[in-house]
Design a protein around this motif. Structure first.
Motif, PDB file in Angstrom:
ATOM      1  N   ASN A 153      -9.930   3.000 -21.177  1.00  0.00           N
ATOM      2  CA  ASN A 153      -9.842   4.156 -20.917  1.00  0.00           C
ATOM      3  C   ASN A 153     -10.792   4.782 -22.072  1.00  0.00           C
ATOM      4  O   ASN A 153     -10.854   4.036 -23.236  1.00  0.00           O
ATOM      5  N   VAL A 154     -10.859   6.328 -21.914  1.00  0.00           N
ATOM      6  CA  VAL A 154     -11.476   6.294 -23.211  1.00  0.00           C
ATOM      7  C   VAL A 154     -11.075   8.441 -23.536  1.00  0.00           C
ATOM      8  O   VAL A 154     -10.570   9.121 -22.817  1.00  0.00           O
ATOM      9  N   GLY A 155     -10.545   7.947 -25.255  1.00  0.00           N
ATOM     10  CA  GLY A 155     -10.365   9.226 -25.276  1.00  0.00           C
ATOM     11  C   GLY A 155      -8.433   8.732 -25.762  1.00  0.00           C
ATOM     12  O   GLY A 155      -8.845   7.063 -26.446  1.00  0.00           O
ATOM     13  N   ARG A 156      -8.160   9.235 -26.474  1.00  0.00           N
ATOM     14  CA  ARG A 156      -7.783  10.389 -26.326  1.00  0.00           C
ATOM     15  C   ARG A 156      -8.782  11.739 -26.697  1.00  0.00           C
ATOM     16  O   ARG A 156      -8.893  12.170 -28.004  1.00  0.00           O
ATOM     17  N   PHE A 157      -9.023  12.909 -25.762  1.00  0.00           N
ATOM     18  CA  PHE A 157      -9.921  14.097 -26.096  1.00  0.00           C
ATOM     19  C   PHE A 157      -8.494  15.341 -26.745  1.00  0.00           C
ATOM     20  O   PHE A 157      -8.472  15.291 -25.954  1.00  0.00           O
ATOM     21  N   TYR A 158      -9.352  16.110 -27.775  1.00  0.00           N
ATOM     22  CA  TYR A 158      -8.847  17.263 -28.166  1.00  0.00           C
ATOM     23  C   TYR A 158      -9.264  18.432 -28.528  1.00  0.00           C
ATOM     24  O   TYR A 158     -10.538  18.380 -28.568  1.00  0.00           O
ATOM     25  N   PRO A 159      -8.484  19.607 -28.575  1.00  0.00           N
ATOM     26  CA  PRO A 159      -9.032  20.716 -28.549  1.00  0.00           C
ATOM     27  C   PRO A 159     -10.714  20.360 -29.999  1.00  0.00           C
ATOM     28  O   PRO A 159     -10.111  20.045 -31.084  1.00  0.00           O
ATOM     29  N   ASP A 160     -10.817  21.223 -29.756  1.00  0.00           N
ATOM     30  CA  ASP A 160     -12.497  21.698 -30.964  1.00  0.00           C
ATOM     31  C   ASP A 160     -11.609  22.992 -31.994  1.00  0.00           C
ATOM     32  O   ASP A 160     -11.466  22.530 -33.404  1.00  0.00           O
TER      33      ASP A 160
ATOM     34  N   ASN B  78     -13.218   3.959 -30.150  1.00  0.00           N
ATOM     35  CA  ASN B  78     -12.510   4.812 -28.609  1.00  0.00           C
ATOM     36  C   ASN B  78     -11.082   3.833 -28.749  1.00  0.00           C
ATOM     37  O   ASN B  78     -11.951   2.895 -29.349  1.00  0.00           O
ATOM     38  N   PRO B  79     -10.290   4.980 -29.207  1.00  0.00           N
ATOM     39  CA  PRO B  79      -9.128   3.661 -29.256  1.00  0.00           C
ATOM     40  C   PRO B  79      -8.526   3.336 -28.014  1.00  0.00           C
ATOM     41  O   PRO B  79      -7.301   2.939 -27.964  1.00  0.00           O
ATOM     42  N   ALA B  80      -9.035   3.990 -26.862  1.00  0.00           N
ATOM     43  CA  ALA B  80      -8.267   3.839 -25.336  1.00  0.00           C
ATOM     44  C   ALA B  80      -6.561   4.152 -25.450  1.00  0.00           C
ATOM     45  O   ALA B  80      -6.061   3.262 -25.624  1.00  0.00           O
ATOM     46  N   ALA B  81      -6.673   5.336 -25.783  1.00  0.00           N
ATOM     47  CA  ALA B  81      -5.030   5.967 -25.667  1.00  0.00           C
ATOM     48  C   ALA B  81      -4.787   6.109 -24.175  1.00  0.00           C
ATOM     49  O   ALA B  81      -5.084   6.134 -23.241  1.00  0.00           O
ATOM     50  N   ALA B  82      -3.505   5.269 -24.441  1.00  0.00           N
ATOM     51  CA  ALA B  82      -3.060   5.103 -22.747  1.00  0.00           C
ATOM     52  C   ALA B  82      -2.221   6.644 -21.890  1.00  0.00           C
ATOM     53  O   ALA B  82      -1.676   6.888 -21.014  1.00  0.00           O
ATOM     54  N   ASP B  83      -2.021   7.800 -23.072  1.00  0.00           N
ATOM     55  CA  ASP B  83      -0.838   8.818 -23.002  1.00  0.00           C
ATOM     56  C   ASP B  83      -1.464   9.428 -23.554  1.00  0.00           C
ATOM     57  O   ASP B  83      -2.119   9.281 -24.946  1.00  0.00           O
ATOM     58  N   ALA B  84      -1.170  10.708 -23.432  1.00  0.00           N
ATOM     59  CA  ALA B  84      -0.384  11.687 -24.803  1.00  0.00           C
ATOM     60  C   ALA B  84      -0.456  10.916 -26.395  1.00  0.00           C
ATOM     61  O   ALA B  84      -0.789  12.425 -27.088  1.00  0.00           O
TER      62      ALA B  84
ATOM     63  N   GLY C 116      -1.221   9.093 -27.438  1.00  0.00           N
ATOM     64  CA  GLY C 116      -1.966   7.836 -28.044  1.00  0.00           C
ATOM     65  C   GLY C 116      -3.017   9.134 -29.245  1.00  0.00           C
ATOM     66  O   GLY C 116      -2.701   9.378 -28.972  1.00  0.00           O
ATOM     67  N   ALA C 117      -3.517   8.067 -29.968  1.00  0.00           N
ATOM     68  CA  ALA C 117      -4.937   8.211 -31.145  1.00  0.00           C
ATOM     69  C   ALA C 117      -5.955   9.304 -30.463  1.00  0.00           C
ATOM     70  O   ALA C 117      -6.483   8.848 -29.470  1.00  0.00           O
ATOM     71  N   LYS C 118      -6.194  10.330 -30.899  1.00  0.00           N
ATOM     72  CA  LYS C 118      -7.216  11.195 -31.018  1.00  0.00           C
ATOM     73  C   LYS C 118      -8.154   9.860 -30.436  1.00  0.00           C
ATOM     74  O   LYS C 118      -8.641   9.122 -31.995  1.00  0.00           O
ATOM     75  N   PHE C 119      -9.231  10.597 -30.442  1.00  0.00           N
ATOM     76  CA  PHE C 119     -11.416  10.632 -30.347  1.00  0.00           C
ATOM     77  C   PHE C 119     -12.095  11.033 -31.012  1.00  0.00           C
ATOM     78  O   PHE C 119     -12.412  10.761 -31.662  1.00  0.00           O
ATOM     79  N   VAL C 120     -11.955  12.583 -30.042  1.00  0.00           N
ATOM     80  CA  VAL C 120     -13.167  13.072 -30.393  1.00  0.00           C
ATOM     81  C   VAL C 120     -12.563  14.641 -29.199  1.00  0.00           C
ATOM     82  O   VAL C 120     -11.830  14.794 -28.681  1.00  0.00           O
ATOM     83  N   LYS C 121     -13.178  15.726 -30.101  1.00  0.00           N
ATOM     84  CA  LYS C 121     -12.883  16.936 -29.773  1.00  0.00           C
ATOM     85  C   LYS C 121     -13.419  16.791 -28.411  1.00  0.00           C
ATOM     86  O   LYS C 121     -14.359  16.799 -28.016  1.00  0.00           O
ATOM     87  N   ALA C 122     -12.887  18.029 -27.673  1.00  0.00           N
ATOM     88  CA  ALA C 122     -13.887  18.349 -26.035  1.00  0.00           C
ATOM     89  C   ALA C 122     -14.934  18.772 -26.331  1.00  0.00           C
ATOM     90  O   ALA C 122     -15.009  20.382 -27.114  1.00  0.00           O
ATOM     91  N   GLY C 123     -16.282  18.622 -25.856  1.00  0.00           N
ATOM     92  CA  GLY C 123     -17.468  19.134 -25.905  1.00  0.00           C
ATOM     93  C   GLY C 123     -18.153  18.492 -27.578  1.00  0.00           C
ATOM     94  O   GLY C 123     -19.031  18.596 -27.897  1.00  0.00           O
ATOM     95  N   GLU C 124     -17.549  18.068 -27.886  1.00  0.00           N
ATOM     96  CA  GLU C 124     -17.709  17.360 -29.166  1.00  0.00           C
ATOM     97  C   GLU C 124     -18.917  15.572 -28.691  1.00  0.00           C
ATOM     98  O   GLU C 124     -17.913  14.519 -27.472  1.00  0.00           O
ATOM     99  N   ALA C 125     -19.707  15.252 -29.384  1.00  0.00           N
ATOM    100  CA  ALA C 125     -20.759  14.430 -29.158  1.00  0.00           C
ATOM    101  C   ALA C 125     -20.255  12.837 -28.907  1.00  0.00           C
ATOM    102  O   ALA C 125     -19.453  12.551 -30.084  1.00  0.00           O
ATOM    103  N   PHE C 126     -20.322  11.512 -28.225  1.00  0.00           N
ATOM    104  CA  PHE C 126     -19.864  10.718 -28.572  1.00  0.00           C
ATOM    105  C   PHE C 126     -21.426   9.444 -28.097  1.00  0.00           C
ATOM    106  O   PHE C 126     -21.773  10.300 -26.849  1.00  0.00           O
TER     107      PHE C 126
END
Length: 568
Positions: A273-280, A160-166, A168-178
């Protein structure tokens, strides 16, 4: 007070043992001597008495200890007796003083237990072991929960990169398992409570997601929110958590069923913070309410209103489609907007456009106008302008030219399985605008204008052309002076230029369609390069059309005069 029942008016009550919190001492506990009826009874009316007391603990649920000793009156207790049975072993003796006339100890004591479960505290007189007391079973809850090892479940198991805002680095896709690891802890959060999760009906942990960014965005519940595996030594890991939106969240752990052994909930520390989540993936659908392909190049204003079943090669045409950002379950991610939308809609190259069925020698490129559209709740209506280049020489018309799109945003989000999606279809024709010479003695002279296309056999009038405009400002007369009236918009591919001469003579008429690689036609351009043709000394199909109007002079077959009539 001597000889008054516990809980009676003016008398103390029994300790309310349940619930307690792991690692948090219960202080101010007094030991009181009671008679066989449970009524407080002094050991002596006036003299101090002492008793050497021992203490023990039994485990009800979980039924066995996990290696953690409780402490009472400063004495470590033996590990608890399994199954809630009376202790088989006891602590060292503690000397407890009872003042004369008082049934209770002169000082209070504290109980502490750095584990969880339903337990029972015991006391006995070491010199008269039949004298036994008990607290009754009570619950010790966890002091909290700590989250760690938040990472992508699938390879490459991104942490988890713990992004602070938009940005920030991406983490997993929306709906992807973590994955998340949780530790049930004592009140200070520093020590695991190893008996958590070993209850007869094992307790679990529930995670709740709280939206951090974008502010005011959609915030669905976490999926598989309590899907932790079995606890071992107070620690468990879940690998199937997912969040179906775009953005950044925090996670808050609590007791899985909200009620630890019936003693209420415990909430743990909120994660960072957990994310940034991004589209699949993206989804692309042609706009059903539109003809999808229009001749865009003929319009110079903001409104493009002239739809046509074809476009000319070398001329702008456009596609309209709906693009949406989606999660792994194919639901629209509404937070894909603002800074969280990483696909710039104004850049033609971001869409991966390609075309099938183009004539030989033609390539698809960006039109003269940038694509337009705005992300709104994860969806955008896009209008994109394209241009299919004109081959060097005329080619047969294309009957089914398709435009496909394969958009890719800054996070690498694209269409499912890298399949290009149809964004529109049109017929492409190699066109030209033809002006015909005219002569006569009656004013005004009418010069035919015709939009044509190459049929692969000859040039034919394009009867489908009801859009091509030609204004007076697009026409140049040499020499100047004659009055000219333009045809406006062609109908059925045809129109007429009306010329009113000032007297006998000739005038060259040039229609300025765009940049001319032959001789420039210095009028206001009509922006119709797809209708240029070969002529006026040029070798390529990139010249403006010209013709000559002649008033009151010889026709090739006629005789000198203003009016000639031949009779046979």
């Amino acid at each position: 007070t001597h000889n008054i029942a516990l809980g009676a008016p003016g008398q103390c009550s029994l300790v309310n043992w349940s619930p307690q919190i792991a690692g948090q001492a219960l202080a101010d506990v007094y030991i009181t001597a009671v008679n066989t009826s449970g009524v407080p009874t002094r050991l002596h009316a006036t003299q101090v008495r002492t008793r050497n007391l021992q203490f023990g603990l039994s485990c009800h649920d979980p039924a066995a200890h996990a290696g953690v000793q409780a402490v009472f009156a400063g004495a470590p207790l033996p590990l608890c007796q399994s199954g809630g049975a009376a202790p088989a072993s006891w602590s060292v003796a503690v000397t407890v003083t009872f003042p004369g006339g008082s049934p209770s100890s002169n000082v209070s004591y504290a109980f502490g237990y750095a584990d969880v479960g339903r337990v029972e505290l015991w006391v006995r007189n070491s010199a008269a072991t039949a004298q036994v007391g008990t607290s009754g079973a009570f619950v010790v809850k966890p002091g909290g929960f700590a989250l760690s090892s938040i990472r992508q479940t699938a390879p490459p198991n991104l942490a988890n990169p713990a992004a602070a805002d938009a940005a920030g680095a991406k983490f997993v896709k929306a709906g992807e398992a973590f994955s998340v690891t949780v530790t049930a802890t004592t009140i200070d959060g520093a020590t695991a409570v190893p008996n958590y999760g070993r209850e007869t009906a094992p307790e679990g942990v529930l995670l709740a997601a709280t939206l951090v960014a974008p502010s005011g965005g959609a915030s669905p519940a976490l999926l598989n929110a309590s899907a932790f595996g079995a606890f071992a030594s107070g620690v468990a890991t879940g690998t199937t958590f997912s969040w179906g939106e775009v953005g950044i969240v925090t996670l808050t752990p609590s007791v899985g069923d909200g009620n630890y052994l019936g003693a209420g909930d415990t909430t743990g520390a909120v994660s960072g913070n957990v994310g940034r989540f991004y589209p699949d993936h993206f989804d692309l659908t042609p706009e059903a309410s539109d003809s999808l392909i229009d001749r865009a190049g003929i319009n110079t204003g903001a409104t493009e209103s002239c739809a046509s079943p074809f476009s000319y090669l070398g001329e702008d045409f456009k596609t309209r489609f709906v693009l949406s950002a989606r999660n792994a379950a194919n639901a629209v991610t509404q937070n894909y907007t603002g800074g969280f939308a990483k696909l710039g809609l104004g850049t033609w190259g971001n869409f991966g456009f390609s075309a099938g069925g183009l004539p030989a020698g033609s390539t698809l490129g960006a039109g003269g106008t940038a694509p337009s559209g705005t992300w709104n709740n994860g969806t955008a209506q896009v209008t994109a302008h394209h241009k299919a280049s004109r081959p060097a020489t005329p080619v047969a018309p294309g009957t089914s030219v398709t435009v496909n799109a394969l958009p890719v945003d800054g996070d690498g989000v694209t269409l499912p399985a890298a399949v290009q999606t149809h964004a529109g279809a049109t017929a492409l024709r190699y066109g030209r605008l033809r002006l015909s010479n005219v002569y006569g003695s009656a004013a005004p002279l009418s010069m035919p204008v015709e939009a044509q296309y190459w049929s692969n056999v000859s040039w034919v009038r394009n009867a489908d052309d009801n859009c091509t405009p030609l204004a007076a400002a697009n026409l140049l007369l040499t020499p100047a002076g004659w009055t000219v009236s333009a045809p406006g918009t062609l109908a059925g591919g045809a129109g007429n230029i009306l010329l009113t001469p000032t007297g006998p003579g000739s005038a060259a008429v040039c229609a300025d369609l765009g940049a001319d690689n032959g001789v420039s036609c210095a009028a206001t351009g009509a922006n119709l390069p797809g209708l240029q043709s070969r002529g006026r000394g040029g070798s390529g199909y990139d010249n403006d059309p010209t013709a000559t109007a002649t008033f009151g002079v010889f026709s090739p077959e006629g005789r000198k005069g203003i009016y000639n009539r031949e009779l046979y």
